[in-house]
Design an enzyme around this catalytic site. Structure first.
Site, short mmCIF file in Angstrom:
data_model
loop_
_atom_site.label_atom_id
_atom_site.label_comp_id
_atom_site.label_asym_id
_atom_site.label_seq_id
_atom_site.Cartn_x
_atom_site.Cartn_y
_atom_site.Cartn_z
N LYS A 135 120.80 -17.78 -33.60
CA LYS A 135 122.19 -18.07 -33.20
C LYS A 135 122.25 -19.31 -32.29
CE LYS A 135 124.16 -14.77 -35.52
NZ LYS A 135 125.06 -15.09 -36.65
N TYR A 157 116.74 -13.08 -33.49
CA TYR A 157 118.20 -13.18 -33.69
C TYR A 157 118.79 -14.20 -32.72
CZ TYR A 157 123.12 -11.68 -33.94
OH TYR A 157 124.50 -11.65 -34.08
N1 LIG Z 1 129.21 -7.25 -34.61
C1 LIG Z 1 128.91 -7.95 -33.51
O1 LIG Z 1 128.92 -7.41 -32.40
C2 LIG Z 1 128.58 -9.43 -33.62
C3 LIG Z 1 128.55 -10.18 -32.44
C4 LIG Z 1 128.26 -11.55 -32.50
C5 LIG Z 1 128.01 -12.12 -33.74
N2 LIG Z 1 128.03 -11.36 -34.86
C6 LIG Z 1 127.75 -12.04 -36.14
O2 LIG Z 1 128.89 -11.91 -36.99
C7 LIG Z 1 128.47 -11.95 -38.35
C8 LIG Z 1 129.06 -10.75 -39.06
O3 LIG Z 1 128.57 -9.58 -38.44
P1 LIG Z 1 129.19 -8.13 -38.66
O4 LIG Z 1 129.08 -7.41 -37.38
O5 LIG Z 1 130.48 -8.23 -39.36
O6 LIG Z 1 128.04 -7.53 -39.61
P2 LIG Z 1 128.09 -6.62 -40.90
O7 LIG Z 1 126.69 -6.17 -41.10
O8 LIG Z 1 129.16 -5.58 -40.78
O9 LIG Z 1 128.53 -7.64 -42.05
C9 LIG Z 1 127.67 -8.67 -42.45
C10 LIG Z 1 128.13 -9.23 -43.76
O10 LIG Z 1 127.20 -10.24 -44.17
C11 LIG Z 1 126.77 -9.97 -45.49
N3 LIG Z 1 125.42 -10.48 -45.71
C12 LIG Z 1 124.25 -10.02 -45.19
N4 LIG Z 1 123.22 -10.76 -45.67
C13 LIG Z 1 123.75 -11.68 -46.49
C14 LIG Z 1 123.21 -12.72 -47.29
N5 LIG Z 1 121.89 -12.95 -47.36
N6 LIG Z 1 124.07 -13.49 -48.01
C15 LIG Z 1 125.40 -13.27 -47.97
N7 LIG Z 1 125.96 -12.30 -47.25
C16 LIG Z 1 125.14 -11.52 -46.52
C17 LIG Z 1 126.87 -8.46 -45.65
O11 LIG Z 1 126.97 -8.09 -47.01
C18 LIG Z 1 128.18 -8.19 -44.88
O12 LIG Z 1 129.31 -8.47 -45.70
C19 LIG Z 1 126.96 -12.01 -38.33
O13 LIG Z 1 126.53 -13.35 -38.47
C20 LIG Z 1 126.60 -11.50 -36.93
O14 LIG Z 1 125.36 -11.97 -36.51
C21 LIG Z 1 128.32 -10.05 -34.84
#
Ligand SMILES: NC(=O)c1ccc[n+]([C@@H]2O[C@H](COP(=O)([O-])OP(=O)(O)OC[C@H]3O[C@@H](n4cnc5c(N)ncnc54)[C@H](O)[C@@H]3O)[C@@H](O)[C@H]2O)c1
Length: 256
Positions: free
Chosen positions: A167, A163
């Protein structure tokens, strides 16, 4: 012109990948509240359509719900075709979709590594490329790529080398493409959030309390809604002289 006018997105069209929940959905709501018509996408069409109509009802904007797995170029291209057919243009693309799995480096199965890279890094590339082709023709556009504080720091105690690598890759991809497209009117920036309360991290309650929160200088995780204003900034003319840049929104986690 009043400074707040720079943040307005009236008449703009914004695509947010992975916006059926979490940070993508919160960002889509914020972009719509700032005036944009928004395209909601996810791996399941029904979820995307449900969120699209929720946002249309609450903001009065035009919305479109589409199915798109960002790791598949034919689905990404079909999504862009449908956006152009519906709205005739694309001004903003937030390449947010991402997944996370936890595994010790010596145990990560090759298939899991490939799958995570296909969504988090190749997916961001495919969507940047496809959105860029439209925006370069238009001579304008703002692309935002979802990185993470994990681009910079090593998370503890969960092991997520694949991961973190995905990123960090998003950040360098953002910089390289930003430099290519800067003279042609298309800006490309990244956002690097810290821990936010979404379903992605909901299963880690014990880690949150014992490991994560004590290491966050602000002493708390963020709510998804807190990402919205940062996305509106990067999407809008408020960031008109920013490209290849990164907004770190991590409550100070990466300072310690
Ligand atoms: N939540 C955190 O703490 C955090 C921190 C830093 C970065 N992020 C990043 O933010 C982004 C969103 O994370 P989140 O926490 O909202 O996660 P989440 O799991 O709640 O939502 C992820 C979304 O991406 C969609 N998704 C997954 N695989 C997919 C694919 N192959 N094609 C299209 N859509 C797809 C899912 O359906 C969902 O709508 C991610 O890239 C994650 O790595 C999250």
């Amino acid at each position: 012109m009043n400074v707040l006018d720079k943040f307005k997105l009236d008449g703009k069209v914004a695509l947010i990948t992975g916006s059926t929940r979490g940070l993508g959905k919160a960002s889509a709501i914020a972009l719509a509240q700032a005036g944009a018509n928004v395209v909601i996408t996810g791996t399941k069409l029904k979820d995307a359509q449900t969120v699209a109509s929720e946002i249309a009802d609450s903001t009065g904007r035009k919305t479109l719900g589409l199915q798109c797995d960002v790791s598949k170029s034919e689905q990404v291209n079909a999504m862009m075709d449908e956006i152009i057919e519906t709205f005739g243009k694309l001004d903003i693309a937030f390449n947010n979709a991402g997944i996370a799995t936890v595994a010790n480096a010596e145990d990560i199965p090759e298939e899991d590594y490939d799958n995570l890279m296909a969504v988090n890094l190749k997916g961001v590339f495919l969507c940047t490329q496809a959105a860029g082709r439209i925006m370069l023709r238009q001579g304008s556009g703002s692309i935002i790529n979802m990185a993470s504080m994990s681009s910079h720091i090593v998370n503890v105690p969960q092991n997520i080398a694949h991961y973190a690598a995905s990123k960090a890759g998003v950040l360098q991809l953002t910089k390289a493409i930003a430099a290519e497209w800067a003279p042609r009117g298309v800006r490309v920036n990244a956002i690097s959030p810290g821990y936010h309360n979404t379903e992605m991290v909901a299963g880690f309650k014990e880690l949150q309390e014992q490991w994560w929160v004590p290491r966050i200088p602000m002493g708390r995780m963020a709510q998804p809604v807190e990402i919205g204003p940062a996305i509106v900034f990067l999407a809008s003319d408020a960031s008109s002289y920013m490209t290849g840049g990164e907004l770190v929104t991590d409550g100070g986690y990466s300072l310690w």
